[in-house]
Motif scaffolding. Sequence first.
Motif, PDB file in Angstrom:
ATOM      1  N   ASP A  95       0.688  -1.294  -0.287  1.00  0.00           N
ATOM      2  CA  ASP A  95       0.082   0.269  -0.140  1.00  0.00           C
ATOM      3  C   ASP A  95       0.966   1.389  -0.493  1.00  0.00           C
ATOM      4  N   ARG A  96       1.950   1.071   0.448  1.00  0.00           N
ATOM      5  CA  ARG A  96       3.021   2.778   0.822  1.00  0.00           C
ATOM      6  C   ARG A  96       3.515   2.709  -0.339  1.00  0.00           C
ATOM      7  N   LEU A  97       3.032   1.854  -1.555  1.00  0.00           N
ATOM      8  CA  LEU A  97       4.159   2.113  -2.577  1.00  0.00           C
ATOM      9  C   LEU A  97       3.676   2.466  -3.735  1.00  0.00           C
ATOM     10  N   ARG A  98       4.695   2.668  -4.564  1.00  0.00           N
ATOM     11  CA  ARG A  98       3.859   3.350  -6.244  1.00  0.00           C
ATOM     12  C   ARG A  98       5.389   3.202  -7.292  1.00  0.00           C
ATOM     13  N   ILE A  99       4.610   3.160  -8.353  1.00  0.00           N
ATOM     14  CA  ILE A  99       6.230   2.799  -9.496  1.00  0.00           C
ATOM     15  C   ILE A  99       5.596   3.693 -10.278  1.00  0.00           C
ATOM     16  N   LEU A 100       6.815   4.491 -10.869  1.00  0.00           N
ATOM     17  CA  LEU A 100       6.403   5.725 -12.072  1.00  0.00           C
ATOM     18  C   LEU A 100       7.545   5.236 -12.495  1.00  0.00           C
ATOM     19  N   CYS A 101       7.210   5.097 -13.746  1.00  0.00           N
ATOM     20  CA  CYS A 101       7.876   4.794 -15.444  1.00  0.00           C
ATOM     21  C   CYS A 101       8.448   6.529 -16.210  1.00  0.00           C
ATOM     22  N   LYS A 102       9.502   6.205 -16.290  1.00  0.00           N
ATOM     23  CA  LYS A 102      10.424   6.641 -17.041  1.00  0.00           C
ATOM     24  C   LYS A 102      10.040   6.959 -18.139  1.00  0.00           C
ATOM     25  N   PRO A 103       9.936   8.316 -18.720  1.00  0.00           N
ATOM     26  CA  PRO A 103      10.585   9.528 -18.593  1.00  0.00           C
ATOM     27  C   PRO A 103       9.259   9.811 -17.494  1.00  0.00           C
ATOM     28  N   PHE A 104       9.220  10.719 -15.717  1.00  0.00           N
ATOM     29  CA  PHE A 104       8.122  11.109 -15.477  1.00  0.00           C
ATOM     30  C   PHE A 104       8.390  12.857 -15.239  1.00  0.00           C
ATOM     31  N   ASP A 105       7.104  13.083 -14.828  1.00  0.00           N
ATOM     32  CA  ASP A 105       7.051  14.736 -15.201  1.00  0.00           C
ATOM     33  C   ASP A 105       6.686  15.744 -13.713  1.00  0.00           C
ATOM     34  N   GLY A 106       6.975  16.218 -13.221  1.00  0.00           N
ATOM     35  CA  GLY A 106       6.831  17.192 -11.652  1.00  0.00           C
ATOM     36  C   GLY A 106       5.126  16.240 -11.285  1.00  0.00           C
ATOM     37  N   PRO A 107       4.333  16.563 -11.520  1.00  0.00           N
ATOM     38  CA  PRO A 107       2.586  16.055 -11.822  1.00  0.00           C
ATOM     39  C   PRO A 107       2.234  14.775 -11.608  1.00  0.00           C
ATOM     40  N   GLU A 108       3.181  14.055 -11.984  1.00  0.00           N
ATOM     41  CA  GLU A 108       2.822  13.006 -11.759  1.00  0.00           C
ATOM     42  C   GLU A 108       3.580  12.424 -10.619  1.00  0.00           C
ATOM     43  N   LEU A 109       4.513  12.825 -10.197  1.00  0.00           N
ATOM     44  CA  LEU A 109       5.295  12.372  -8.793  1.00  0.00           C
ATOM     45  C   LEU A 109       4.992  13.187  -7.970  1.00  0.00           C
ATOM     46  N   GLN A 152       1.303  13.514  -7.893  1.00  0.00           N
ATOM     47  CA  GLN A 152       0.634  12.429  -7.698  1.00  0.00           C
ATOM     48  C   GLN A 152       0.211  11.726  -6.843  1.00  0.00           C
ATOM     49  N   SER A 153       2.007  10.950  -7.051  1.00  0.00           N
ATOM     50  CA  SER A 153       2.219   9.486  -6.097  1.00  0.00           C
ATOM     51  C   SER A 153       2.510   9.597  -4.889  1.00  0.00           C
ATOM     52  N   LEU A 154       3.135  11.097  -4.560  1.00  0.00           N
ATOM     53  CA  LEU A 154       3.719  11.777  -3.192  1.00  0.00           C
ATOM     54  C   LEU A 154       2.214  11.565  -2.584  1.00  0.00           C
ATOM     55  N   VAL A 155       0.973  12.193  -3.140  1.00  0.00           N
ATOM     56  CA  VAL A 155       0.021  12.935  -2.640  1.00  0.00           C
ATOM     57  C   VAL A 155      -0.881  11.237  -2.537  1.00  0.00           C
ATOM     58  N   SER A 156      -0.826  10.867  -3.458  1.00  0.00           N
ATOM     59  CA  SER A 156      -1.501   9.394  -3.147  1.00  0.00           C
ATOM     60  C   SER A 156      -1.305   8.805  -2.207  1.00  0.00           C
ATOM     61  N   LEU A 157      -0.015   8.491  -1.736  1.00  0.00           N
ATOM     62  CA  LEU A 157       1.250   7.768  -0.347  1.00  0.00           C
ATOM     63  C   LEU A 157       0.703   8.578   1.369  1.00  0.00           C
ATOM     64  N   GLY A 158      -0.111   9.985   1.069  1.00  0.00           N
ATOM     65  CA  GLY A 158      -0.013  10.568   1.730  1.00  0.00           C
ATOM     66  C   GLY A 158       0.950  11.650   2.646  1.00  0.00           C
ATOM     67  N   VAL A 159       2.442  11.843   1.749  1.00  0.00           N
ATOM     68  CA  VAL A 159       3.564  12.208   1.464  1.00  0.00           C
ATOM     69  C   VAL A 159       2.733  14.235   1.557  1.00  0.00           C
ATOM     70  N   LEU A 160       2.250  13.927   0.733  1.00  0.00           N
ATOM     71  CA  LEU A 160       1.854  15.676   0.306  1.00  0.00           C
ATOM     72  C   LEU A 160       0.372  15.365   0.563  1.00  0.00           C
ATOM     73  N   HIS A 161      -0.363  17.475   0.397  1.00  0.00           N
ATOM     74  CA  HIS A 161      -1.599  17.201   0.397  1.00  0.00           C
ATOM     75  C   HIS A 161      -2.456  17.532  -1.020  1.00  0.00           C
ATOM     76  N   ALA A 162      -3.552  17.404  -0.923  1.00  0.00           N
ATOM     77  CA  ALA A 162      -3.505  17.468  -2.736  1.00  0.00           C
ATOM     78  C   ALA A 162      -3.693  19.418  -2.949  1.00  0.00           C
TER      79      ALA A 162
END
Length: 123
Positions: free
Chosen positions: A97-111, A113-123
Amino acid sequence: MTNRAVLVVEDEILVTMFIEEVVHDFGLTSHVFTEGKAALEAFQAGRYVAAIIDLGLPDISGHQVVLALLDRCPALCIVLATGLDASETEAQFGHIDRLRILCKPFDGPELRQSLVSLGVLHA
């Protein structure tokens, strides 16, 4: 004070620079390592709110780094970055649950969103 540091384990300098800039824009600090062994040696549970890990590291695989980090700190939020087909990685780590996979190349909004979905950042 809440810990706002991110462990970054990435050997490609341009990707590292991009990740550092993006996480700093999110109000986070970053501690960068270009090799998995060095990152594991320096890792301290409770010091990081998340880790961003490249799967293709020069010394040990990112998979090994992830498993070692989860063993030491099961609650750590992890973003895996891969330039390869993510299906094998998804099969191995998709259940965490506490892991997300990002395929390169990724952009800032994708990163972000991954951190938001993990609860690291607020939406």
